[in-house]
Design an enzyme around this catalytic site. Sequence first.
Site: not given
Ligand code: NDP
Ligand SMILES: C[C@H](O)[C@@H]1OC(=O)[C@H](O)[C@@H]1O
Length: 253
Positions: A143, A156, A160
């Site tokens: 991230s 968090y 990351k």
């Molecule tokens: N959105 C953003 O702005 C950003 C996101 N990220 C990273 O991107 C990744 C995906 O996030 P994002 O798509 O935004 O979030 P979502 O909440 O849309 O998706 C998260 C996913 O992770 C799964 N998950 C959560 N906990 C577990 C677990 N214990 N075991 C298996 N699967 C799990 C969820 O499954 P379920 O549906 O079952 O809960 C879901 O499929 C994360 O690592 C996040 O930190 C990084 C930077 C920015």
């Molecule tokens: C969940 C936040 O909106 C998201 O997660 C990240 O890792 C980004 O920096 C944003 O803060």
Amino acid sequence: MLLENKVVLITGASRGIGRATAIEAARQGANVAINTFRDDAVAAEVVAEIEALGRKAVVFDADVAQPDSATGFVQAAVDALGRVDVFVSNAGICPFHAFLDMPVETLRRTMEVNLHGAYFMVQAAANQMVKQGDGGSIVAISSISALVGGEMQTHYTPTKAGVHSLMQSCAVALGRHGIRCNSVLPGTIATDINKDDLADPAKREYMEGRIPLGRLGRPEDIASVVAFLASDMASYMSGSALLVDGGAFANFQ
Ligand SMILES: NC(=O)C1=CN([C@@H]2O[C@H](COP(=O)(O)OP(=O)(O)OC[C@H]3O[C@@H](n4cnc5c(N)ncnc54)[C@H](OP(=O)(O)O)[C@@H]3O)[C@@H](O)[C@H]2O)C=CC1
Ligand SMILES: C[C@H](O)[C@@H]1OC(=O)[C@H](O)[C@@H]1O
């Protein structure tokens, strides 16, 4: 197609960035193993989308925080699809909370899912790639939060930074096996993880205003970069981090 006939595994592929990455991998010609956690119906939808693109899909339902989930996921993928070429560590949580009264359980769970989960999964995938003997590509979703702080994200952001650090060390540990390890650093991507936080119109407007390209990211903006890193187009990249944030980090003043 960037990933023709490759086998791609993705954790947390039921929603958001993971789901978009699974679909993009299939569009790029891969057969795909998805890890999901809580919702069988959603997993079936993702499988249907992948199959509609003419590719094979398999689902493995598991909590990435449990060490056995990793070996189980990799074995299920090998049983169904034959091998592992690409592993994408994506599953993550971000339960927003202030620092001074952070519940121990929230801290612990966030560390266990985001960092320990990534570690176990990447280790299991790497062991399979080493066994196969012909290299591979590992991409972890870190991230922009590996580089900057967040008031409600003190539990968090270290995970990351840790995920990117894990990719750097794995790049060193696995280079001799032809396994490349890189991370993607998304900025703010509109998904369920930040839906509540961005439901406040003032907060959303503020975040959008910080982004030179003028909009929040979409899961597909990240999926295409993951596909590039996973592919042979990135064959001399390892230990790298690609920031995909619409210019937000550069926008200091
Ligand atoms: N959105 C953003 O702005 C950003 C996101 N990220 C990273 O991107 C990744 C995906 O996030 P994002 O798509 O935004 O979030 P979502 O909440 O849309 O998706 C998260 C996913 O992770 C799964 N998950 C959560 N906990 C577990 C677990 N214990 N075991 C298996 N699967 C799990 C969820 O499954 P379920 O549906 O079952 O809960 C879901 O499929 C994360 O690592 C996040 O930190 C990084 C930077 C920015
Ligand atoms: C969940 C936040 O909106 C998201 O997660 C990240 O890792 C980004 O920096 C944003 O803060």
